[in-house]
Design an enzyme around this catalytic site. Structure first.
Site, PDB file in Angstrom:
ATOM      1  N   ARG A  43       0.827  -1.215   0.000  1.00  0.00           N
ATOM      2  CA  ARG A  43       0.000   0.000   0.000  1.00  0.00           C
ATOM      3  C   ARG A  43       0.858   1.262   0.000  1.00  0.00           C
ATOM      4  O   ARG A  43       0.443   2.319  -0.485  1.00  0.00           O
ATOM      5  CB  ARG A  43      -0.938  -0.007   1.210  1.00  0.00           C
ATOM      6  N   ILE A  69      -7.568   7.190  -0.729  1.00  0.00           N
ATOM      7  CA  ILE A  69      -7.331   5.754  -0.796  1.00  0.00           C
ATOM      8  C   ILE A  69      -8.042   5.151   0.407  1.00  0.00           C
ATOM      9  O   ILE A  69      -7.842   5.584   1.545  1.00  0.00           O
ATOM     10  CB  ILE A  69      -5.823   5.420  -0.804  1.00  0.00           C
ATOM     11  N   SER A  70      -8.915   4.195   0.162  1.00  0.00           N
ATOM     12  CA  SER A  70      -9.749   3.636   1.230  1.00  0.00           C
ATOM     13  C   SER A  70      -8.901   2.895   2.255  1.00  0.00           C
ATOM     14  O   SER A  70      -7.792   2.431   1.964  1.00  0.00           O
ATOM     15  CB  SER A  70     -10.786   2.676   0.649  1.00  0.00           C
ATOM     16  N   GLN A  71      -9.453   2.758   3.463  1.00  0.00           N
ATOM     17  CA  GLN A  71      -8.744   2.019   4.492  1.00  0.00           C
ATOM     18  C   GLN A  71      -8.639   0.554   4.078  1.00  0.00           C
ATOM     19  O   GLN A  71      -9.544  -0.004   3.447  1.00  0.00           O
ATOM     20  CB  GLN A  71      -9.427   2.167   5.841  1.00  0.00           C
TER      21      GLN A  71
END
Length: 222
Positions: A43, A69-71
């Site tokens: 990530r 950016i999503s968790q």
């Protein structure tokens, strides 16, 4: 070369991976194929600048063009709900950082990912090339209309909130195919919905509350 945060200085080493996977399991991501894919995708490569130091925390982080950016746990749960199979062709609406598409590339045969922001698709392509991910096609498009020329798709993942599952995208889903989409107003908590296309229509299953940026029609001027 684009000034992309690549996670240098953070390091997705064995200890970080173990902690990262542990927090995913704690949040309900149990599918072994999904966990393996997320283990293989750093990530930190998708997080810019000083936010790279937080790349392995279970939090959303800002990226370009006012997007996020999503968790990781939400990415994992959405991917798990999609139930991607090795021979699937997948459409992702909302490339964003490219993190989700990179994970999908380890699970499916072919990924098409589209975004209305040209700078995001350009940056994602650079990262995919750097990672050697050759089964992803990145396009700058109005995501609400999908890619009818490439459909129908086995799986469709929408990473922006729509008031209802978009009709054009539902029609691009194969019979037996699955769509995962956040549904609701952009200024409230939304519901993550799993849509399965049947011979006679569509089956809808509400999964969990989420918060996503809205699905916007048109392409951005950037």
């Amino acid at each position: 070369m684009s000034d992309l945060g690549r996670g240098e200085g953070t390091g997705f080493d064995a200890e970080r991976k173990m902690q990262f996977l542990y927090q995913l399991r704690q949040k309900g991501v149990m599918d072994k194929r999904v966990l393996t894919a997320m283990e293989h995708v750093d990530r930190g490569a998708f997080v810019r600048g000083h936010f790279a130091s937080r790349a392995y925390e279970d939090v959303p982080l800002p990226i370009s063009s006012g997007q996020t950016i999503s968790q990781p746990s939400v990415v994992g749960l959405m991917t798990q709900a999609l139930n991607v199979q090795p021979r699937d062709t997948v459409l992702e609406v909302g490339t964003g950082s490219g993190y989700q598409a990179a994970i999908l590339s380890h699970l499916a045969r072919r990924i098409y990912t589209i975004d209305r922001h040209r700078n995001l698709t350009r940056e994602a392509e650079i990262i995919f090339t750097r990672m050697g991910l050759v089964n992803i096609t990145v396009l700058t498009r109005d995501g609400s209309f999908g890619l009818p020329d490439q459909g129908p798709f086995d799986r469709i993942l929408i990473t922006a909130a729509a008031e209802d599952p978009p009709g054009p995208l539902l029609q691009q889903l194969k019979v037996g195919g699955v769509m995962v989409v956040p549904v609701g107003q952009s200024d409230t908590v939304q519901s993550l919905i799993k849509v399965t296309r049947l011979e006679t229509g569509f089956d809808y299953d509400e999964l969990m509350p989420v918060r996503f940026v809205p699905l916007v029609e048109g392409t951005a001027r950037d």
